[in-house]
Motif scaffolding. Structure first.
Motif, PDB file in Angstrom:
ATOM      1  N   PHE A   1       4.696  -5.764  -5.729  1.00 31.78           N
ATOM      2  CA  PHE A   1       4.524  -5.783  -4.284  1.00 31.78           C
ATOM      3  C   PHE A   1       5.461  -5.872  -3.319  1.00 31.78           C
ATOM      4  O   PHE A   1       6.417  -6.717  -3.908  1.00 31.78           O
ATOM      5  CB  PHE A   1       3.308  -6.914  -3.828  1.00 31.78           C
ATOM      6  N   ASN A   2       5.686  -4.879  -2.583  1.00 32.25           N
ATOM      7  CA  ASN A   2       7.093  -4.808  -1.968  1.00 32.25           C
ATOM      8  C   ASN A   2       6.849  -4.829  -0.272  1.00 32.25           C
ATOM      9  O   ASN A   2       5.741  -4.835   0.180  1.00 32.25           O
ATOM     10  CB  ASN A   2       8.049  -3.994  -2.088  1.00 32.25           C
ATOM     11  N   THR A   3       7.729  -4.863   0.713  1.00 28.24           N
ATOM     12  CA  THR A   3       7.647  -4.644   2.017  1.00 28.24           C
ATOM     13  C   THR A   3       6.851  -3.580   2.222  1.00 28.24           C
ATOM     14  O   THR A   3       6.120  -3.754   3.291  1.00 28.24           O
ATOM     15  CB  THR A   3       9.139  -4.753   2.682  1.00 28.24           C
ATOM     16  N   SER A   4       7.109  -2.230   1.591  1.00 24.03           N
ATOM     17  CA  SER A   4       6.302  -1.027   2.204  1.00 24.03           C
ATOM     18  C   SER A   4       4.757  -1.592   2.067  1.00 24.03           C
ATOM     19  O   SER A   4       4.097  -1.001   2.867  1.00 24.03           O
ATOM     20  CB  SER A   4       6.818   0.049   1.481  1.00 24.03           C
ATOM     21  N   GLY A   5       4.659  -2.014   0.746  1.00 26.54           N
ATOM     22  CA  GLY A   5       3.209  -2.240   0.444  1.00 26.54           C
ATOM     23  C   GLY A   5       2.502  -3.098   1.563  1.00 26.54           C
ATOM     24  O   GLY A   5       1.351  -3.131   1.895  1.00 26.54           O
TER      25      GLY A   5
ATOM     26  N   PHE B   1      -6.736  -2.923   0.694  1.00 26.43           N
ATOM     27  CA  PHE B   1      -5.985  -2.881  -0.525  1.00 26.43           C
ATOM     28  C   PHE B   1      -5.589  -1.547  -0.945  1.00 26.43           C
ATOM     29  O   PHE B   1      -4.469  -1.670  -1.537  1.00 26.43           O
ATOM     30  CB  PHE B   1      -7.246  -3.388  -1.464  1.00 26.43           C
ATOM     31  N   LEU B   2      -6.316  -0.527  -0.993  1.00 29.11           N
ATOM     32  CA  LEU B   2      -5.789   0.583  -1.338  1.00 29.11           C
ATOM     33  C   LEU B   2      -4.448   1.139  -0.646  1.00 29.11           C
ATOM     34  O   LEU B   2      -3.526   1.488  -1.200  1.00 29.11           O
ATOM     35  CB  LEU B   2      -6.750   1.658  -0.908  1.00 29.11           C
ATOM     36  N   PHE B   3      -4.213   1.048   0.801  1.00 31.15           N
ATOM     37  CA  PHE B   3      -3.017   1.169   1.539  1.00 31.15           C
ATOM     38  C   PHE B   3      -1.858   0.003   0.693  1.00 31.15           C
ATOM     39  O   PHE B   3      -1.055   0.587   0.891  1.00 31.15           O
ATOM     40  CB  PHE B   3      -3.099   0.951   3.116  1.00 31.15           C
ATOM     41  N   GLY B   4      -2.178  -1.018   0.273  1.00 29.69           N
ATOM     42  CA  GLY B   4      -1.215  -1.866  -0.094  1.00 29.69           C
ATOM     43  C   GLY B   4      -0.701  -1.227  -1.370  1.00 29.69           C
ATOM     44  O   GLY B   4       0.593  -1.465  -1.620  1.00 29.69           O
ATOM     45  N   VAL B   5      -1.594  -0.815  -2.030  1.00 28.35           N
ATOM     46  CA  VAL B   5      -1.175  -0.209  -3.350  1.00 28.35           C
ATOM     47  C   VAL B   5      -0.344   1.011  -3.187  1.00 28.35           C
ATOM     48  O   VAL B   5       0.657   1.295  -3.731  1.00 28.35           O
ATOM     49  CB  VAL B   5      -2.527  -0.027  -4.435  1.00 28.35           C
ATOM     50  N   LEU B   6      -0.931   1.900  -2.267  1.00 23.84           N
ATOM     51  CA  LEU B   6      -0.035   3.341  -2.155  1.00 23.84           C
ATOM     52  C   LEU B   6       1.356   2.805  -1.514  1.00 23.84           C
ATOM     53  O   LEU B   6       2.197   3.579  -1.967  1.00 23.84           O
ATOM     54  CB  LEU B   6      -1.058   4.132  -1.093  1.00 23.84           C
ATOM     55  N   GLY B   7       1.331   1.811  -0.540  1.00 27.04           N
ATOM     56  CA  GLY B   7       2.366   1.775   0.198  1.00 27.04           C
ATOM     57  C   GLY B   7       3.636   1.148  -0.854  1.00 27.04           C
ATOM     58  O   GLY B   7       4.942   1.325  -0.984  1.00 27.04           O
ATOM     59  N   THR B   8       3.232   0.303  -1.726  1.00 30.57           N
ATOM     60  CA  THR B   8       3.953  -0.325  -3.035  1.00 30.57           C
ATOM     61  C   THR B   8       4.586   0.702  -3.854  1.00 30.57           C
ATOM     62  O   THR B   8       5.813   0.837  -4.173  1.00 30.57           O
ATOM     63  CB  THR B   8       3.069  -1.276  -3.806  1.00 30.57           C
ATOM     64  N   PHE B   9       3.673   1.827  -4.178  1.00 34.75           N
ATOM     65  CA  PHE B   9       4.185   2.541  -5.149  1.00 34.75           C
ATOM     66  C   PHE B   9       5.181   3.675  -4.681  1.00 34.75           C
ATOM     67  O   PHE B   9       5.913   4.324  -5.144  1.00 34.75           O
ATOM     68  CB  PHE B   9       2.938   3.332  -5.896  1.00 34.75           C
ATOM     69  N   LEU B  10       4.725   3.986  -3.590  1.00 35.72           N
ATOM     70  CA  LEU B  10       5.562   4.959  -2.588  1.00 35.72           C
ATOM     71  C   LEU B  10       7.067   4.529  -2.092  1.00 35.72           C
ATOM     72  O   LEU B  10       7.737   4.964  -1.643  1.00 35.72           O
ATOM     73  CB  LEU B  10       4.569   5.591  -1.255  1.00 35.72           C
ATOM     74  N   GLY B  11       6.723   3.266  -1.834  1.00 34.01           N
ATOM     75  CA  GLY B  11       7.998   2.543  -1.211  1.00 34.01           C
ATOM     76  C   GLY B  11       9.217   2.354  -2.352  1.00 34.01           C
ATOM     77  O   GLY B  11       8.814   2.140  -3.543  1.00 34.01           O
ATOM     78  N   ARG B  12      10.369   2.320  -1.745  1.00 34.79           N
ATOM     79  CA  ARG B  12      11.474   1.997  -3.189  1.00 34.79           C
ATOM     80  C   ARG B  12      12.160   0.934  -2.843  1.00 34.79           C
ATOM     81  O   ARG B  12      13.154   0.524  -3.580  1.00 34.79           O
ATOM     82  CB  ARG B  12      12.507   3.190  -2.709  1.00 34.79           C
TER      83      ARG B  12
END
Length: 551
Positions: free
Chosen positions: A457-461, A513-524
């Motif tokens: 999990f990261n900042t984007s997520g 929860f879904l946005f958190g997962v998407l943001g994590t995988f799309l964020g670098r």
């Protein structure tokens, strides 16, 4: 008309004077406590976290006082009185929610944060985007919750003064807003905590008295109480079965499920509850706080069974009655008046005054806690760490400057809450709180849990999760029957509702929860993984988080 149903405006003037005098005395005591506590506020730790000087038992009382809001005492009893079984779901949901808070959040949050929810997220994330998102969410959730308290205050004081005018109730809402600003700007967390402790004791005592008197009328036979409530409601056995509030069709069942989901998951994401865990010196005290709170809250919500069904059995809840016209918000005070001897009796006047005063103190204490939470988040997260925290240490604001901003923020947030509460007078306050729970569970809970338990999990997520859950919940509420399309909506005469459910949780919580997962995988951003193990150790052991926080 039987004595218990005579409006207070028709009661004897002497009794009414006694009622208002006792009511005023309790409010004066809480204001004195706030002034006394204000003399001990010297640092930001004092203002935000009460100097971390409260014991587990004291904080448990304060947490219970914060949680048992006007929605609990006034709103739930009213929902039960009007809708029976469906109304009691609120009691069950609010109680079960504490198990989620205890198991997943309380101790871990206390160990890994300092003043606000954003501190826990920012520990391993980029400061600016995460603090901005968390502060925005905190303020929005707090305002939703504030609406319920304001509406409760308008109904309560309207009952005491014997008026039904929405204009007068609007004036009361403005007065309550002014009082809450005084509580927060002067007392800070210490003043707010002591008011909540006193209010929790008074609320439990008042609820025990009413419960005892109600059960006494039915010879302590719960079956007789429920049977009488079902008969008096005019709805028969259906009053004790699900379906009265939301219906038995598919949409109604989904709405009912959505409500339950929001209630159970919402507590662990409520900012004004989360911030309470920072007022204790260590994780053991945080854990004990929740244990005390669960005991008190559990006992209280069981007693709402007697309050709600007692009101249905002893009061007139038919269409056009005082209980129905207030959407159930005045059921508990009128029940106190009834079991005390009736509207024209000294006993009824005294019990009504005491219960109304306790309810009003409840509103003021919770409102103060909510305003303090949102003002603290604005000053500590946005002002100190985003707007002014990007430069050198010399450029960071002083404690005095940060506290001044917090007090101004309290005024601004109070003004917004007042403006939104006036058109919300037609809604039940327990229902309004349920909306706050749905927003909190959608925006805050996914980010908090992912941050604690997911290494990747990261900042984007975090940002996607908070904004995604927040926006989806708020948008669904705006375009639901809550705001338009029904005679009980906030806006009448217009219909722009396209979302069929009154409770958005069943859609918005999974989206968070879904946005958190998407943001994590799309964020670098991978830097947040570096401090994950440090956060894990800190959240589990409290290493580095014990004692007063240094700002």
């Amino acid at each position: 008309m039987i004595p218990a149903l005579i409006p207070l405006a028709d009661a004897q003037p002497g009794n009414r004077t006694l009622t208002i005098s006792l009511f005023t005395a309790v409010v004066a005591v809480t204001l004195y406590i706030t002034w006394w506590a204000s003399r001990q506020n010297k640092t930001t730790a004092d203002y935000y976290a009460g100097g971390r000087s409260f014991s587990g038992a004291q904080n448990g009382l304060a947490v219970a006082g914060d949680y048992m809001s006007a929605a609990s005492f006034l709103g739930i009893s009213g929902q039960i009185a009007l809708y029976g079984y469906d109304g009691f779901l609120y009691s069950i949901g609010f109680l079960v929610a504490w198990l989620v808070a205890l198991l997943l959040v309380a101790e871990l949050l206390r160990n890994s944060g300092r003043f606000t929810m954003a501190d826990q997220l920012a520990f391993r994330m980029k400061q600016k985007p995460v603090r901005t998102a968390a502060a925005t969410s905190t303020i929005v959730v707090s305002i939703f919750y504030l609406l319920a308290q304001m509406v409760g205050a308008g109904s309560l004081v309207g009952l005491l003064l014997g008026v039904k005018s929405e204009g007068v109730k609007a004036a009361v809402i403005i007065l309550v807003g002014a009082l809450m600003i005084v509580y927060v700007t002067i007392g800070g967390m210490k003043g707010t905590t002591w008011v909540q402790i006193v209010k929790a004791v008074l609320l439990m005592a008042g609820t025990v008295v009413i419960t005892f008197l109600v059960l006494l009328k039915f010879h302590f036979n719960i079956s007789d109480l429920l049977g009488s409530a079902a008969d008096k409601s005019g709805k028969g056995e259906s009053f004790l079965q699900p379906g009265l509030l939301y219906g038995k069709d598919l949409t109604g069942q989904i709405d009912f499920l959505s409500l339950g989901l929001a209630l159970v998951l919402g507590t662990a994401g409520l900012p004004h509850i989360l911030i309470r865990f920072y007022t204790v010196p260590d994780s053991k005290s945080a854990r004990r706080s929740v244990q005390w709170a669960i005991g008190l809250i559990g006992a209280f919500y069981l007693m709402t069974l007697a309050l709600g069904f007692g009101a249905a059995a002893l009061l007139n809840t038919a269409k056009g009655s005082a209980v129905a016209e207030s959407k159930g918000n005045v059921a508990s005070p009128l029940l106190a008046e009834s079991v005390g001897g009736g509207a024209d009796s000294i006993g009824g006047a005294i019990l009504l005054a005491l219960i109304a005063a306790v309810a009003f103190a409840t509103i003021l204490a919770v409102v103060a806690g909510l305003t303090l939470t949102s003002a603290s988040s604005f000053a500590h997260d946005l002002y100190a760490n985003v707007l002014r925290g990007s430069g050198s240490a010399k450029e960071k604001p002083s404690e005095k400057s940060e506290l001044r901003v917090a007090r101004f923020a309290a005024i601004g947030i109070g003004a917004v809450a007042i403006g939104l509460a006036i058109p919300a007078q037609k809604l039940n306050i327990a229902f309004l709180v349920a909306l706050a729970f749905a927003v909190a569970a959608s925006a805050n809970l996914p980010a908090l849990l992912f941050n604690l338990f997911w290494k990747r999990f990261n900042t984007s997520g975090a940002v996607w999760s908070i904004y995604g859950g927040l926006v989806s919940a708020v948008v669904l509420v705006v375009f639901s029957p809550v705001v338009s399309g029904k005679s009980t909506s906030m806006i009448t005469g217009s219909d722009f509702a396209w979302f069929p459910l009154s409770n958005p949780g069943i859609v918005s919580i999974p989206l968070g929860f879904l946005f958190g997962v998407l943001g994590t995988f799309l964020g670098r951003d991978k830097s947040s993984q570096i401090r994950y193990h440090e956060l894990s150790v800190r959240s589990l052991t409290g290493a580095g988080a014990e004692g007063p926080a240094k700002h």
